[in-house]
Design a protein around this motif. Structure first.
Motif, short mmCIF file in Angstrom:
data_model
loop_
_atom_site.label_atom_id
_atom_site.label_comp_id
_atom_site.label_asym_id
_atom_site.label_seq_id
_atom_site.Cartn_x
_atom_site.Cartn_y
_atom_site.Cartn_z
N LEU A 265 0.82 -1.22 0.00
CA LEU A 265 0.00 0.00 0.00
C LEU A 265 0.86 1.27 0.00
O LEU A 265 0.33 2.37 -0.05
CB LEU A 265 -0.93 0.03 1.22
CG LEU A 265 -2.05 -1.02 1.28
CD1 LEU A 265 -2.88 -0.84 2.55
CD2 LEU A 265 -2.95 -0.94 0.04
N ALA A 266 2.16 1.10 0.09
CA ALA A 266 3.04 2.27 0.19
C ALA A 266 3.15 3.02 -1.14
O ALA A 266 3.06 2.40 -2.20
CB ALA A 266 4.43 1.84 0.66
N GLU A 267 3.35 4.33 -1.04
CA GLU A 267 3.61 5.14 -2.24
C GLU A 267 4.88 4.64 -2.93
O GLU A 267 4.96 4.60 -4.14
CB GLU A 267 3.85 6.59 -1.83
CG GLU A 267 2.63 7.31 -1.29
CD GLU A 267 2.02 8.21 -2.34
OE1 GLU A 267 2.79 8.85 -3.05
OE2 GLU A 267 0.78 8.23 -2.44
N ASP A 268 5.85 4.28 -2.08
CA ASP A 268 7.14 3.85 -2.61
C ASP A 268 7.56 2.52 -1.94
O ASP A 268 8.33 2.51 -0.98
CB ASP A 268 8.17 4.95 -2.32
CG ASP A 268 9.53 4.65 -2.96
OD1 ASP A 268 9.73 3.50 -3.41
OD2 ASP A 268 10.37 5.55 -2.99
N PRO A 269 7.06 1.41 -2.46
CA PRO A 269 7.33 0.11 -1.83
C PRO A 269 8.82 -0.21 -1.69
O PRO A 269 9.25 -0.77 -0.69
CB PRO A 269 6.66 -0.90 -2.79
CG PRO A 269 5.62 -0.11 -3.50
CD PRO A 269 6.16 1.28 -3.62
N GLU A 270 9.61 0.22 -2.68
CA GLU A 270 11.05 -0.07 -2.63
C GLU A 270 11.68 0.59 -1.40
O GLU A 270 12.49 -0.01 -0.70
CB GLU A 270 11.72 0.44 -3.91
CG GLU A 270 13.20 0.14 -3.94
CD GLU A 270 13.89 0.66 -5.20
OE1 GLU A 270 13.20 1.11 -6.13
OE2 GLU A 270 15.13 0.62 -5.24
N ASN A 271 11.27 1.83 -1.15
CA ASN A 271 11.81 2.57 -0.01
C ASN A 271 11.44 1.91 1.32
O ASN A 271 12.25 1.84 2.24
CB ASN A 271 11.26 4.00 -0.07
CG ASN A 271 12.26 4.96 0.51
OD1 ASN A 271 13.46 4.72 0.42
ND2 ASN A 271 11.75 6.00 1.15
N VAL A 272 10.21 1.41 1.40
CA VAL A 272 9.78 0.73 2.63
C VAL A 272 10.63 -0.53 2.85
O VAL A 272 11.11 -0.78 3.96
CB VAL A 272 8.28 0.34 2.55
CG1 VAL A 272 7.88 -0.52 3.74
CG2 VAL A 272 7.41 1.58 2.49
N VAL A 273 10.84 -1.27 1.79
CA VAL A 273 11.65 -2.49 1.92
C VAL A 273 13.07 -2.13 2.37
O VAL A 273 13.63 -2.76 3.27
CB VAL A 273 11.67 -3.29 0.59
CG1 VAL A 273 12.68 -4.43 0.66
CG2 VAL A 273 10.30 -3.84 0.28
N LYS A 274 13.62 -1.08 1.75
CA LYS A 274 14.99 -0.65 2.14
C LYS A 274 15.03 -0.27 3.61
O LYS A 274 15.99 -0.59 4.31
CB LYS A 274 15.42 0.55 1.30
CG LYS A 274 15.90 0.19 -0.08
CD LYS A 274 16.52 1.46 -0.66
CE LYS A 274 16.74 1.44 -2.11
NZ LYS A 274 16.95 2.77 -2.67
N SER A 275 13.99 0.43 4.09
CA SER A 275 14.04 0.85 5.50
C SER A 275 13.84 -0.34 6.45
O SER A 275 14.42 -0.37 7.53
CB SER A 275 13.09 2.00 5.81
OG SER A 275 11.79 1.61 5.52
N ILE B 52 15.03 -3.30 5.79
CA ILE B 52 16.37 -3.92 5.75
C ILE B 52 17.33 -3.15 6.66
O ILE B 52 18.06 -3.75 7.45
CB ILE B 52 16.91 -4.00 4.30
CG1 ILE B 52 16.03 -4.93 3.47
CG2 ILE B 52 18.36 -4.47 4.29
CD1 ILE B 52 16.30 -4.89 1.98
N ASP B 53 17.28 -1.82 6.59
CA ASP B 53 18.15 -1.01 7.46
C ASP B 53 17.83 -1.27 8.93
O ASP B 53 18.72 -1.36 9.76
CB ASP B 53 17.97 0.49 7.16
CG ASP B 53 18.59 0.87 5.82
OD1 ASP B 53 19.39 0.05 5.30
OD2 ASP B 53 18.25 1.94 5.29
N GLY B 54 16.53 -1.35 9.25
CA GLY B 54 16.10 -1.58 10.63
C GLY B 54 16.56 -2.93 11.16
O GLY B 54 16.88 -3.08 12.34
N ILE B 55 16.61 -3.90 10.28
CA ILE B 55 17.04 -5.25 10.69
C ILE B 55 18.54 -5.24 11.00
O ILE B 55 19.00 -5.93 11.91
CB ILE B 55 16.76 -6.26 9.54
CG1 ILE B 55 15.27 -6.48 9.35
CG2 ILE B 55 17.46 -7.58 9.82
CD1 ILE B 55 14.92 -7.25 8.09
N LYS B 56 19.28 -4.43 10.23
CA LYS B 56 20.75 -4.42 10.37
C LYS B 56 21.20 -3.68 11.63
O LYS B 56 22.33 -3.86 12.08
CB LYS B 56 21.39 -3.75 9.16
CG LYS B 56 21.42 -4.67 7.95
CD LYS B 56 22.11 -4.00 6.79
CE LYS B 56 21.99 -4.81 5.52
NZ LYS B 56 21.98 -3.95 4.34
N LEU B 57 20.32 -2.79 12.18
CA LEU B 57 20.73 -1.95 13.32
C LEU B 57 21.18 -2.78 14.52
O LEU B 57 20.63 -3.83 14.78
CB LEU B 57 19.57 -1.04 13.74
CG LEU B 57 19.29 0.14 12.80
CD1 LEU B 57 18.08 0.92 13.28
CD2 LEU B 57 20.50 1.06 12.69
#
Ligand code: O7E
Length: 216
Positions: A199-209, A211-216
């Motif tokens: 449902l996101a405007e920018d699905p790619e960006n959500v996936v990237k964030s 992934i970033d959150g998992i790496k923290l």
């Protein structure tokens, strides 16, 4: 199953057109897609075949199979023949019904995921009371793949303890239902995410964030 970036996309959309569009936007980061009733009922089992052909990804068919063994066999056979790599099966129906799906999976060289407890609040009324027993049944049957909730980390941890560290747990409820990916991955091997991505405007960006959150 090798799940890239530990994220499974739940593609609960109603048209092949939007399924293809969303999957295309995130395909650099995601190699495993869960197709359930919304897409399969709207577009047929062909949706599984087409997504697999187009993206060369793992497809998990979320049909929450929960019938008598003979009917479960037919559902699993049809699902695997359409190209699914795995089918999700309810555990509360008992070992004979689950066994029917396991036999079909073995015949086709595919996998079964056993659903233990669910992520929505209402699951506490009935499923919570039997989910540990369902997980124990799975272990007795030699099952290695499970589904357990990201919204109830105490329950997820309990189920992890029962199925052991050599089992593979996928966990729905991250994002729209309130679960957190990094916390969930303390006990699960991969998270299932639907609405926050599709449902996101920018699905790619959500996936990237994620992934970033998992790496923290
Ligand atoms: O809440 P969303 O939009 O991120 O989507 C979550 C997906 O996981 C959706 O397809 C839903 O049907 C599924 N799901 C749950 O949300 N909770 C459960 O307990 C189980 C599932 C599920 O996928 O079952 C089999 C894995």
């Amino acid at each position: 199953m090798e799940v890239k970036n530990k994220i499974i996309l739940a593609l609960d959309v109603n048209t092949m057109e939007s399924a293809m569009k969303i999957a295309g936007k995130v395909s650099d980061y995601i190699n495993t897609i869960k197709i359930g009733y919304p897409l399969a009922l709207a577009e047929g089992l062909e949706s599984i075949t087409q997504i697999k052909e187009e993206f060369d990804c793992n497809v998990i068919a979320d049909f929450k199979v929960a019938d008598i063994p003979e009917t479960n066999s037919k559902i699993a056979d049809l699902t695997f023949n359409a190209g699914a790599d795995a089918v999700i099966v309810h555990g509360f129906v008992g070992n004979d019904s689950v066994e029917a799906c396991l036999e079909s999976a073995e015949d086709h060289g595919k996998d079964v995921f056993l659903l233990t407890e669910m992520s929505h609040p209402g699951a506490s009324r009935f499923l919570k009371g039997v989910s540990e027993d369902i997980a124990a049944m799975g272990v007795e049957m030699g099952i290695k793949n499970y589904v357990a909730p990201a919204t109830k980390l105490d329950r997820l941890e309990k189920i992890r303890n029962i199925v052991g560290n050599d089992s593979f747990i996928i966990s729905p409820g991250v994002g729209a239902q309130g679960g957190d990916a990094a916390k969930t991955l303390r006990f699960a091997d991969a998270v299932i995410v639907g609405r926050s991505i599709y449902l996101a405007e920018d699905p790619e960006n959500v996936v990237k964030s994620i992934i970033d959150g998992i790496k923290l």
